[in-house]
Design a protein around this motif. Structure first.
Motif, PDB file in Angstrom:
ATOM      1  N   GLN A  85       1.163  -8.516  -1.591  1.00 24.00           N
ATOM      2  CA  GLN A  85       1.736  -8.154  -0.291  1.00 24.00           C
ATOM      3  C   GLN A  85       1.405  -6.694   0.036  1.00 24.00           C
ATOM      4  O   GLN A  85       1.261  -5.857  -0.859  1.00 24.00           O
ATOM      5  N   TYR A  86       1.322  -6.427   1.330  1.00 28.01           N
ATOM      6  CA  TYR A  86       1.031  -5.064   1.797  1.00 28.01           C
ATOM      7  C   TYR A  86       2.310  -4.246   1.714  1.00 28.01           C
ATOM      8  O   TYR A  86       3.311  -4.568   2.360  1.00 28.01           O
ATOM      9  N   SER A 127      -1.700  -3.129  -1.886  1.00 34.41           N
ATOM     10  CA  SER A 127      -1.344  -4.542  -1.980  1.00 34.41           C
ATOM     11  C   SER A 127      -0.838  -4.836  -3.387  1.00 34.41           C
ATOM     12  O   SER A 127      -1.576  -4.637  -4.362  1.00 34.41           O
TER      13      SER A 127
END
Length: 419
Positions: free
Chosen positions: A114-115, A124
């Protein structure tokens, strides 16, 4: 009682035959040296292998591996089995061996990075749900702040604990992250801790790049309330993780109506089985090290026994004279045994000291070699060293009994006539 004359006599005898005594002692010393080094390096390999487990040596992981392939109890094939919160409750209630049963989710799905944003920095990272027990299961040690606790899950708090690599990427050096916020998928989370994986190897490097948030917060924030991504569990003390794994799989098959022959549906793994295999491997390596070194030591001890036989032969007239002057058989035996034990004990201790010295050099050198990390973990415990010396002294004592008994049986009259 300490007899200075006896010790002076032993010293004089050994000094008289320096080469013979030195070569005999070297054989014994080399055996102990080999034992110490082999066991030390074996312990280094074992410590390196087991450090990859950290405290996570009895955890069971269960996940969904594939769709069902066999219709069963009214259900068609090609079903994905999704774990429900009720599955964790059922395992805990119906399997008495289970101590901890947890459901784990990840934002975006398994291993989906996920960012994550903090100020102008971003990256990320896998964002995973956590419970308080995960710190122990995964060998995570907080280095700043704290770990996820029960209230974080119960109150659905938006807090996060980040791995050391995440901290290094998102925050400036020496910056205190505690109380600061990061964004995960556009949602703000308060950083309450930084953790360091205590295990080693590739898994530890991956764990250092994790972002952990309360699992219940994750489920409600990212719309995963109806399922768990995978299950983790540990058995109660004294129970097998492998047995818990099989019982949990059987229960899940029953609850989700999966055919007994449909073997590809559930993926599972327990660290205890691998841990025991690694332990067994290094038990074998240790036994082999003892076998090789003891063989060498025995060769040296037999050499001591042969030297004592030669000594008795050379000192036949002296022994006969001693007996003629009133020396008892016990004193003659003691003289020979004492000399043999001195040779083995001094040689063995020298081999032990040299072995420990070499291990220290290897350890110091190995700490600077990341690709040969096991060299920095070589060691030998004090009990093993004392056991080796004790075995050596006992072997030396036994090896001296034959020549000592021959010396005790010397006939003074015959001995005085010996040339």
């Amino acid at each position: 009682m300490f007899d200075l004359d006896n010790w002076q006599e032993i010293y004089a005898t050994l000094k008289k035959h320096k080469l013979r005594s030195g070569l005999t002692a070297f054989g014994v010393m080399w055996g102990v040296f080999m034992l110490v080094v082999l066991l030390g390096v074996g312990n280094g390999l074992r410590n390196d292998a087991l450090s990859g487990f950290g405290d996570n040596a009895n955890t069971v992981f269960i996940w969904t591996a594939s769709k069902t392939q066999i219709p069963h109890k009214g259900f068609d094939k090609n079903r994905w089995v999704m774990y429900r919160p009720g599955d964790a409750v059922a395992i805990k209630a119906r399997i008495p061996e289970a101590e901890v049963v947890l459901g784990i989710n990840e934002v975006g799905g398994w291993l989906s990075a996920q960012y994550v944003v903090h100020g102008d920095n971003s990256g990320s990272y896998i964002t995973r749900g956590a419970h308080p027990e995960i710190a122990q299961m995964s060998s995570f040690k907080p280095v700043q702040g704290r770990f996820i606790n029960k209230r974080d899950n119960d109150e659905l708090r938006k807090v996060a604990v980040i791995g050391t690599k995440v901290y290094e990427s998102l925050f400036e050096p020496e910056q205190n992250p505690i109380g600061d916020s990061i964004q995960i998928g556009g949602v703000d989370f308060l950083v309450v801790g930084v953790f360091k994986p205590m295990a080693t190897g590739d898994q530890a490097m991956q764990d250092a790049e994790l972002v952990l948030i309360p699992n219940e917060t994750l489920r409600y924030t990212f719309n995963q309330t109806w399922y768990y991504g995978h299950l983790r569990m540990t058995p109660k003390p004294g129970h097998s993780a492998a047995a818990l794994e099989q019982k949990a799989l059987a229960l899940l098959r029953e609850r989700h109506k999966v055919h007994p022959d449909d073997t590809g549906v559930f993926g599972s793994f327990n660290t205890d089985t691998v841990f025991q295999q690694v332990q067994g491997l290094f038990t074998g390596i240790t036994a082999f090290s003892w076998f090789v070194a003891i063989g060498t030591i025995l060769a040296g001890v037999i050499g001591v026994g042969n030297i004592m036989l030669i000594t008795v032969k050379e000192r036949t007239r002296e022994i006969g004279l001693r007996k003629a002057l009133g020396a008892t058989a016990r004193s003659i035996v003691g003289m020979i045994v004492q000399e043999a034990v001195v040779i083995t004990a001094v040689a063995g201790y020298t081999g032990l000291v040299l072995g420990v010295f070499v291990l220290e050099l290897i350890s110091s050198f190995g700490r600077n070699l990341p690709d040969m990390r096991f060299l920095g973990m070589v060691e030998i415990d004090f009990g093993t060293a004392i056991l080796a010396i004790a075995i050596l002294v006992i072997a030396g004592f036994l090896a001296s009994l034959l020549p000592a008994s021959k010396a005790a049986k010397v006939n003074p009259i015959v001995a005085l006539q010996d040339e």
